[in-house]
Motif scaffolding. Structure first.
Motif, mmCIF file in Angstrom:
data_model
loop_
_atom_site.group_PDB
_atom_site.id
_atom_site.type_symbol
_atom_site.label_atom_id
_atom_site.label_comp_id
_atom_site.label_asym_id
_atom_site.label_seq_id
_atom_site.Cartn_x
_atom_site.Cartn_y
_atom_site.Cartn_z
ATOM 1 N N GLY A 67 0.514 -1.062 0.074
ATOM 2 C CA GLY A 67 0.271 -0.123 -0.331
ATOM 3 C C GLY A 67 0.953 1.383 0.166
ATOM 4 O O GLY A 67 0.089 2.637 0.318
ATOM 5 N N SER A 68 1.863 0.912 0.150
ATOM 6 C CA SER A 68 2.937 2.726 0.152
ATOM 7 C C SER A 68 3.487 3.239 -1.331
ATOM 8 O O SER A 68 3.147 1.734 -2.219
ATOM 9 N N MET A 69 3.879 4.100 -1.211
ATOM 10 C CA MET A 69 4.148 4.634 -2.720
ATOM 11 C C MET A 69 5.624 4.661 -2.969
ATOM 12 O O MET A 69 6.206 4.339 -1.556
ATOM 13 N N TYR A 70 6.085 3.975 -4.407
ATOM 14 C CA TYR A 70 6.860 4.079 -4.617
ATOM 15 C C TYR A 70 7.054 4.656 -6.048
ATOM 16 O O TYR A 70 6.772 5.016 -6.760
ATOM 17 N N VAL A 71 8.575 5.119 -6.932
ATOM 18 C CA VAL A 71 8.903 5.540 -7.437
ATOM 19 C C VAL A 71 10.142 5.326 -7.794
ATOM 20 O O VAL A 71 10.622 5.162 -6.756
ATOM 21 N N SER A 72 10.710 4.982 -8.714
ATOM 22 C CA SER A 72 12.621 4.435 -9.506
ATOM 23 C C SER A 72 12.599 4.293 -11.026
ATOM 24 O O SER A 72 11.735 4.182 -11.449
ATOM 25 N N THR A 125 10.535 7.041 1.625
ATOM 26 C CA THR A 125 9.142 7.477 2.632
ATOM 27 C C THR A 125 9.416 6.813 3.827
ATOM 28 O O THR A 125 10.877 6.167 3.959
ATOM 29 N N SER A 126 8.466 6.454 4.396
ATOM 30 C CA SER A 126 8.962 6.167 5.997
ATOM 31 C C SER A 126 9.069 4.753 6.138
ATOM 32 O O SER A 126 9.668 4.525 6.981
ATOM 33 N N LYS A 127 8.764 4.573 4.884
ATOM 34 C CA LYS A 127 9.335 2.498 5.197
ATOM 35 C C LYS A 127 11.032 2.437 4.682
ATOM 36 O O LYS A 127 11.122 1.332 5.368
ATOM 37 N N SER A 128 11.182 3.330 4.048
ATOM 38 C CA SER A 128 12.359 3.037 3.957
ATOM 39 C C SER A 128 13.639 3.846 5.203
ATOM 40 O O SER A 128 14.464 3.924 6.097
ATOM 41 N N ILE A 129 13.050 5.376 5.701
ATOM 42 C CA ILE A 129 14.092 6.056 6.393
ATOM 43 C C ILE A 129 12.549 6.143 7.658
ATOM 44 O O ILE A 129 11.925 7.345 7.382
ATOM 45 N N LYS A 130 12.843 6.326 9.022
ATOM 46 C CA LYS A 130 11.510 5.846 9.661
ATOM 47 C C LYS A 130 11.075 7.540 10.142
ATOM 48 O O LYS A 130 10.424 7.605 10.635
ATOM 49 N N GLN A 133 6.621 12.925 5.803
ATOM 50 C CA GLN A 133 6.461 12.238 3.758
ATOM 51 C C GLN A 133 7.108 11.758 2.966
ATOM 52 O O GLN A 133 8.481 11.956 3.407
ATOM 53 N N SER A 134 6.574 12.441 2.104
ATOM 54 C CA SER A 134 7.521 11.277 0.905
ATOM 55 C C SER A 134 8.430 11.973 0.143
ATOM 56 O O SER A 134 7.888 13.202 0.272
ATOM 57 N N TRP A 135 9.465 11.779 -0.546
ATOM 58 C CA TRP A 135 10.766 13.248 -0.632
ATOM 59 C C TRP A 135 10.639 12.187 -2.042
ATOM 60 O O TRP A 135 11.018 10.271 -1.897
ATOM 61 N N LEU A 136 11.622 13.079 -3.219
ATOM 62 C CA LEU A 136 11.728 12.377 -4.321
ATOM 63 C C LEU A 136 13.685 12.749 -4.910
ATOM 64 O O LEU A 136 14.094 13.663 -4.591
#
Length: 209
Positions: free
Chosen positions: A54-59, A84-89, A93-96
């Motif tokens: 359910g998390s958003m991702y882009v690469s 996202t917080s999945k990678s860095i708690k 919010q999400s960063w690109l």
């Protein structure tokens, strides 16, 4: 696999503004002399995607191309990645991450000291400056493979030691706390309007600006 050095910045991003950021990124690539049609097409169509949990991702940006930049033929790889917080708690919010990667062996004098080749210092600084024109960035960093991403991650995690893991940076007004503790024996620095220029002395030898 070659070692990479990268110029990178980070912008708050989600599905609502990714198209705008990619438009700005393509303009920055053009400013750097990169107008490859395949690269432009790849990033123009980029979107956030939904992961299984359910998390958003882009690469995007796995291919390296041999391209001319200011009269120099270099292996270059534009790259973007969502965080996202999945990678860095600590992320709220999400960063690109928006980056331009170079083969390290092509831009340094020697793998022993990592001093930039004199004829390429102005090229690298020009790219740093172009990236600093991206709206709402967190600061622009020039890092080696060992320091990849660490200054920004340290900023997010309030790690005051690792925020200095870069060979150059252009810091915007929002992060001006950098200028309070600059070690002038290690870094050149200059306050320029609303930006702070920083460059590691042993990498650049002379001020690049």
């Amino acid at each position: 696999m070659p070692e990479y050095s990268q110029i990178q910045t980070y912008i708050k991003c989600d599905q609502t503004n990714i198209k705008e950021i990619m438009h700005d990124f393509i303009n920055v690539l053009h400013d750097c002399g990169i107008k490859d049609a395949e690269i432009v097409s790849t990033f123009r169509g980029l979107e956030w995607e939904m992961d299984e949990d359910g998390s958003m991702y882009v690469s995007e940006g796995e291919d390296t191309k041999e391209l001319m930049m200011d009269g120099h033929l270099l292996h270059i790889r534009p790259f973007v990645m969502g965080w996202t917080s999945k990678s860095i708690k600590e992320l709220q919010q999400s960063w690109l991450e928006v980056s331009l990667l170079f083969w390290t062996e092509e831009i340094v004098q020697s793998s022993y000291d990592y001093v930039l080749r004199e004829e390429l210092r102005s090229v690298i600084w020009k790219v740093l400056t172009a990236f600093s024109h991206l709206p709402n960035h967190s600061g622009v960093y020039f890092t080696n493979e060992a320091a990849d991403g660490r200054p920004w991650e340290a900023l997010m995690q309030n790690d005051l030691d690792d925020i200095w893991m870069f060979d150059a940076a252009i810091i915007n007004k929002g992060n001006m706390n950098y200028d309070q503790v600059i070690d002038e024996a290690i870094f050149f620095s200059k306050l320029q309007e609303n930006e702070l220029f920083i460059a590691r002395r042993e990498t650049w030898i002379k001020e690049p600006w």
